[in-house]
Structures are given as structure tokens and as C-alpha cells.
Design an enzyme around this catalytic site. Structure first.
Site, mmCIF file in Angstrom:
data_model
loop_
_atom_site.group_PDB
_atom_site.id
_atom_site.type_symbol
_atom_site.label_atom_id
_atom_site.label_comp_id
_atom_site.label_asym_id
_atom_site.label_seq_id
_atom_site.Cartn_x
_atom_site.Cartn_y
_atom_site.Cartn_z
ATOM 1 N N GLU A 267 -3.892 -38.443 -15.372
ATOM 2 C CA GLU A 267 -3.054 -38.668 -16.572
ATOM 3 C C GLU A 267 -3.217 -40.076 -17.136
ATOM 4 O O GLU A 267 -2.227 -40.779 -17.364
ATOM 5 C CB GLU A 267 -1.586 -38.368 -16.254
ATOM 6 N N ASN B 298 0.550 -39.220 -10.102
ATOM 7 C CA ASN B 298 0.797 -40.615 -10.446
ATOM 8 C C ASN B 298 0.555 -41.531 -9.248
ATOM 9 O O ASN B 298 0.155 -42.683 -9.406
ATOM 10 C CB ASN B 298 2.241 -40.789 -10.940
ATOM 11 N N GLU C 203 -2.344 -29.265 -13.343
ATOM 12 C CA GLU C 203 -0.893 -29.345 -13.107
ATOM 13 C C GLU C 203 -0.222 -28.360 -14.047
ATOM 14 O O GLU C 203 -0.332 -28.492 -15.272
ATOM 15 C CB GLU C 203 -0.346 -30.761 -13.352
ATOM 16 N N GLN D 80 4.046 -28.368 -7.718
ATOM 17 C CA GLN D 80 3.294 -28.695 -6.537
ATOM 18 C C GLN D 80 3.524 -27.619 -5.481
ATOM 19 O O GLN D 80 3.907 -26.518 -5.872
ATOM 20 C CB GLN D 80 3.690 -30.086 -6.067
HETATM 21 O O1 AHR Z 1 3.661 -33.383 -10.519
HETATM 22 C C1 AHR Z 1 4.509 -34.471 -10.758
HETATM 23 C C2 AHR Z 1 3.871 -35.522 -11.653
HETATM 24 O O2 AHR Z 1 3.680 -34.967 -12.923
HETATM 25 C C3 AHR Z 1 2.502 -36.005 -11.270
HETATM 26 O O3 AHR Z 1 2.530 -37.062 -10.357
HETATM 27 C C4 AHR Z 1 1.935 -36.476 -12.572
HETATM 28 O O4 AHR Z 1 0.541 -36.355 -12.616
HETATM 29 C C5 AHR Z 1 2.643 -35.622 -13.605
HETATM 30 O O5 AHR Z 1 3.167 -36.401 -14.622
#
Ligand code: AHR
Length: 507
Positions: free
Chosen positions: A173, A72, A291, A352
Site C-alpha cells: 500500500e 502495514n 487484501e 486476514q
Molecule cells: O489488513 C489490515 C491492514 O489493511 C493492512 O495492514 C494494510 O495493508 C491494510 O490497510
């Protein structure tokens, strides 16, 4: 006791495994960068402020490409802020995470860190508040050898050689209403296509990822992919998938999260293939599952969000989920699902890497440690061979609330022709007892010896913390019986297991 059986056959190839399937993700979010990979003043920091203990753990985890800088965050990011002399870099509001971004770490410093950990940069451009022109500026800055103002600026900023970034994300996204610059599938598809065509006019060999859905629960799921690909098919190479899972108390369904991920991949691949057929194209669009993880998102939505016009912290503690044994088992099963689609999922990013929904945690001035999820990832990336094998699984089943009847065991294997070694990754989803896994090794060349480790615990909530960083670790598993053709292993209740089968006599 329930049972399952797999057959290992080096000819039953799913596909070559692209090493990028073992990718990860670092976003300028919370303490991922500041206080995570970078903490000048920490006793273990190097002269550039990078924590050496974190570098060692990232190397041990074995991550290939790392997606950066968001997430984001990227949808409001001005890349120019993060290059050039540090003392001139602006402090900016990050509206995505309600924080201040100091820009102390930018493209150059992050690449310096990637050079330390030995991972590839997967770079995202901002298609939220910005567009094609700024993406091209960044591409020219990053990848042009010399001869333009942007490339000369990069050299003056300390990198005479280009970054030569090969894989790029076209925004993040963009289907999500929470995203800065969120737009309709048609509008995003046109912007992605325009940006991709322009980037490929610079370098036709770039690999470009168009945003797919941010989750399969989005009301626009699949229609979004269809529309975006209809607009951009010729110009892009991947469509992205994002999926996070959490245990809402229905453990049986949570353990079966891989079933959902499997359906997600199949559905997105089917839509991409349908668009291919419509266009009569020879080109196939791959999936970048950029992700994926366990994330207690509902907790974040309800508790952790920062608010207030005068409240913009730097690197606050955000999304610092502590992972249990049950989480790690599901996590391992998601990795099995990705490998089971190695022919289509040729890039993936564990979201992450450090402190933020991460396998690696740190304390300021203190230790760094492995969360439970660290182990399935590290073992899989370390032992997976170059091709994924279909294991012809037959398994007892159980009933779930969310996914109906589900196999008790999920498994995949990989094979390395050069060494002759086979790795099996398996999860026992059974909650109330072990499952016997029979591994038919009769098609493997020569006698094999087995080495196996498992992740399990009587306490499914057990976790590693700063106070008890080694509470959960892998444990050796001994086959209960074996012949030249058949190995039997008891998989403990709610467990993840890695079995390595090496030609007898090899180390
Ligand atoms: O990984 C956390 C968040 O999850 C990221 O910033 C976004 O791309 C997703 O909604």
C-alpha cells in the site's frame, strides 16, 4: 417472490482457477501471530507452541498461499531481526500498529507453521523504510541453495534447503499516506521496477506483485496503477488490489458490495491493458487481490487505535471484528466476484486469517472457533473445480443507494471435467424474502443429483462467539422441484448458497 435463472454450460469457460485465489494473509498485527497461531502453554499447543486447534481450522478453511508478514507492518520491518537464535532477536517498535514486536516468530517459525497447514508462503519485502538491497539480501537468504554468506546463514539458522519462495510482494500500500515510506506513484514505480529487475536477475521465474491502490476510493486510483505500471511493466507480473467493505446501515448497498469489487477489477485490468498496448508488449499483467474482506474500519479509526509515547503493548487486541450473517453473505458474494474474474485474478488473499479481521478466532488458554465468514470460504475452496464458468445469469433487480440497479442474485459456477461435477455459488441479496433460482442443467453430461447448503438466519446480526461458537452454521437446502433439465431452489432472504451437482450415481 423474485426469481433468477442461470444456465450451466461446461463450454462457457471464464478461465482456469489458480488455486492461489484461495489465499489468505497473516500480518504481525494484534493477536494474529502471538495468541493466534502461536500460544506456547496453551493446552493444545504442540512442542513448538503452535495451536493444534488453529492448525486444524486453517486446514479446514482450505487456504492456498498465505501473504506474510504484512501489511502495514512490513513497511517498517527488518527481516534480519526475525531470524537466528531467538535469544538474540531484538524487540522492536512496530510503528504501524503502535505495538512491540518481539520477533519470537520469524521467517523460519512461520514456514514451520505453513508446513503444518500445507500452505504456500507469499512473502512481502519492505519498500517503505528500506529498499532494493535489503530485498535482495532477503531473497538470497530465502532462496539461494548454498554458497553465499546469506544462504549459509540460513542453513546455520536451521533450514539447509531454501524456502524457495515463488511469489513476492514489492512493498505494501505504498499509495497510502499512512504507510511508512509512502511515496508518489512515480517514485514507487521506479523503486518497484529497480527491485523487481534485481530480483529477477537472481531468478527470472519469480512472480512479483507491484502495489496497486489500497482502495478504489483513493484520490490517485487508476492514475497510480498507470504510473506504476509504466515504470515497472516488464519487470513485474501482478498489480495488487485491496478492498474492504462495511455495513454503514444501508444494507441494500452493503449487500451489493460485489458490484464495487467487480468494477474495481475491470478498471484495474483496463488500465493494465492500456499500458500493455502503449508498450506494444505481449505480456499481460494479472491481478493479485491480496487484501479483501469485510472490515469495520471506521470503528477502528474511531475507537481501537493505540496511542501514547509510553504505550507499546505486545500483541494487543486489535481489529477483532465479530462477523454477522449479513457480513458472511456479502463476504461470499465477494468470493463469487473473484471467481467470476478467474481469468485475471490469479492470486487473492483473504485479509486476514486468525483473530485480526479473521474467519478464525481464539481465546488465550481457551477455544478456537469459526466466524460466520469461515463457511463461504471453506465451502468454496473445498468444492470449486479447476475452471470457472460463466452462468449467463438473468435476475430480478433492486434499487440501491450506492450502486443504482443491482441484480438480486449473483452467482458463479465451477466445473471439474474429471469428476463431471459442477459447483454453483449464489447469493440472494433480497432482504424481504426468498428468490427462486432456476438452474438449467441440460448442458451437463448425464443426469445429476444436487447437494446444497446455505448460510442464512432470521437474525441478520447473528454471530458466533466464544460463548456461543456454533450459533451460526450451514444448513442443508432442498430443491423445491427438479427435472432432468431444470433444478429450482428457493434461496432464503439474505443468503449464501453452495449447490454441488454430481453425476447421478457418484458419491
Ligand atoms: O489488513 C489490515 C491492514 O489493511 C493492512 O495492514 C494494510 O495493508 C491494510 O490497510
Amino acid at each position: 417472490m423474485s426469481s433468477a435463472r442461470i444456465v450451466l454450460n461446461p463450454d462457457a469457460v471464464i478461465g482456469a482457477i489458480n488455486p492461489r485465489i484461495f489465499g489468505s494473509f497473516i500480518e504481525h498485527l494484534g493477536r494474529a501471530v502471538y495468541g493466534g497461531i502461536y500460544e506456547p502453554g496453551h493446552p493444545l499447543a504442540d512442542d513448538r507452541g503452535f495451536r493444534r486447534d488453529v492448525v486444524a481450522l486453517v486446514k479446514e478453511l482450505g487456504v492456498s498461499a498465505i501473504r506474510y508478514p504484512g501489511g502495514n507492518f512490513v513497511s517498517g520491518f527488518r527481516w534480519e531481526d526475525s531470524v537466528g537464535p531467538r535469544e538474540h532477536r531484538p524487540r522492536r517498535l512496530d510503528l504501524a500498529w503502535h505495538s512491540v514486536e518481539t520477533n519470537e516468530i520469524g521467517l523460519h517459525e512461520f514456514q514451520d507453521w505453513l508446513d503444518l497447514v500445507g500452505s504456500e508462503l507469499m512473502l512481502a519485502v519492505n519498500l517503505g523504510t528500506r529498499g532494493t538491497a535489503e530485498a535482495l539480501d532477503l531473497l538470497e537468504y530465502a532462496n539461494l541453495d548454498r554458497g553465499s554468506t546469506r544462504s549459509d546463514q540460513r542453513a546455520a539458522d536451521g533450514r539447509p534447503d531454501p524456502f524457495d519462495v515463488r511469489i513476492w510482494c514489492l512493498g505494501n500500500e505504498m499509495d497510502g499516506p499512512w504507510q511508512l515510506g509512502h511515496r508518489s506513484a512515480e517514485d514507487y514505480g521506479k523503486l518497484a521496477a529497480q527491485t523487481a529487475r534485481a530480483m529477477k536477475a537472481f531468478d527470472p521465474d519469480l512472480e512479483l506483485v507491484a502495489c496497486g491502490s489500497s482502495s478504489s476510493a483513493m484520490p490517485t486510483f487508476l492514475e497510480w496503477e498507470r504510473t506504476v505500471l509504466r515504470e515497472s511493466y516488464d519487470a513485474v507480473d501482478y498489480i495488487s488490489c485491496h478492498a474492504y467493505y462495511e455495513n454503514d446501515g444501508d444494507l441494500g448497498s452493503f449487500l451489493a458490495s460485489g458490484v464495487d469489487m467487480d468494477g474495481f477489477i475491470r478498471n484495474v485490468a483496463a488500465v493494465a491493458d492500456a499500458v500493455q498496448a502503449e508498450r506494444g508488449s505481449d505480456k499481460r499483467i494479472d491481478i493479485s487481490f491480496d487484501e479483501w474482506n469485510i472490515w469495520y474500519n471506521t470503528r477502528f479509526e474511531n475507537v481501537d487505535k493505540i496511542a501514547g509515547v509510553d504505550n507499546w503493548p505486545v500483541a494487543p487486541r486489535l481489529l477483532e471484528d465479530v462477523y454477522s450473517v449479513a457480513d458472511a453473505v456479502v463476504f461470499g458474494s465477494l468470493l463469487i466476484t473473484l471467481l467470476s474474474h478467474a481469468d485475471r485474478v490469479t492470486s487473492a488473499s483473504l485479509a486476514q486469517l486468525v483473530n485480526v479481521i479473521a474467519p478464525i478466532m481464539t481465546e488465550p488458554g481457551g477455544p478456537a472457533w469459526r466466524q460466520t465468514t469461515f463457511f463461504p470460504f471453506a465451502e468454496t475452496s473445498r468444492h470449486a473445480g479447476p475452471v470457472a464458468l460463466d452462468v449467463s445469469l438473468t435476475s430480478d433487480t433492486y434499487e440501491t443507494e450506492r450502486f443504482g440497479t443491482v441484480d438480486v442474485v449473483t452467482a458463479v459456477a465451477t466445473y471439474d471435467q474429471t469428476s463431471g461435477s459442477t459447483a454453483v455459488f449464489a447469493v440472494n441479496r433480497r432482504i424481504d424474502g426468498p428468490t427462486t433460482l432456476e438452474i438449467d442443467v441440460s448442458a451437463l453430461p448425464g443426469p445429476v443429483r444436487a447437494d446444497a447448503v446455505s448460510l442464512f438466519d432470521d437474525d441478520l446480526d447473528a454471530a458466533n462467539t466464544a460463548e456461543d461458537p456454533e450459533r451460526v452454521r450451514l444448513r442443508p437446502t432442498v430443491p423445491v422441484s427438479r427435472t432432468d433439465d431444470l433444478i429450482r431452489i428457493d434461496l432464503p432472504a439474505v443468503s449464501w448458497t453452495r449447490v454441488l451437482l454430481l453425476p447421478a450415481g457418484r458419491g
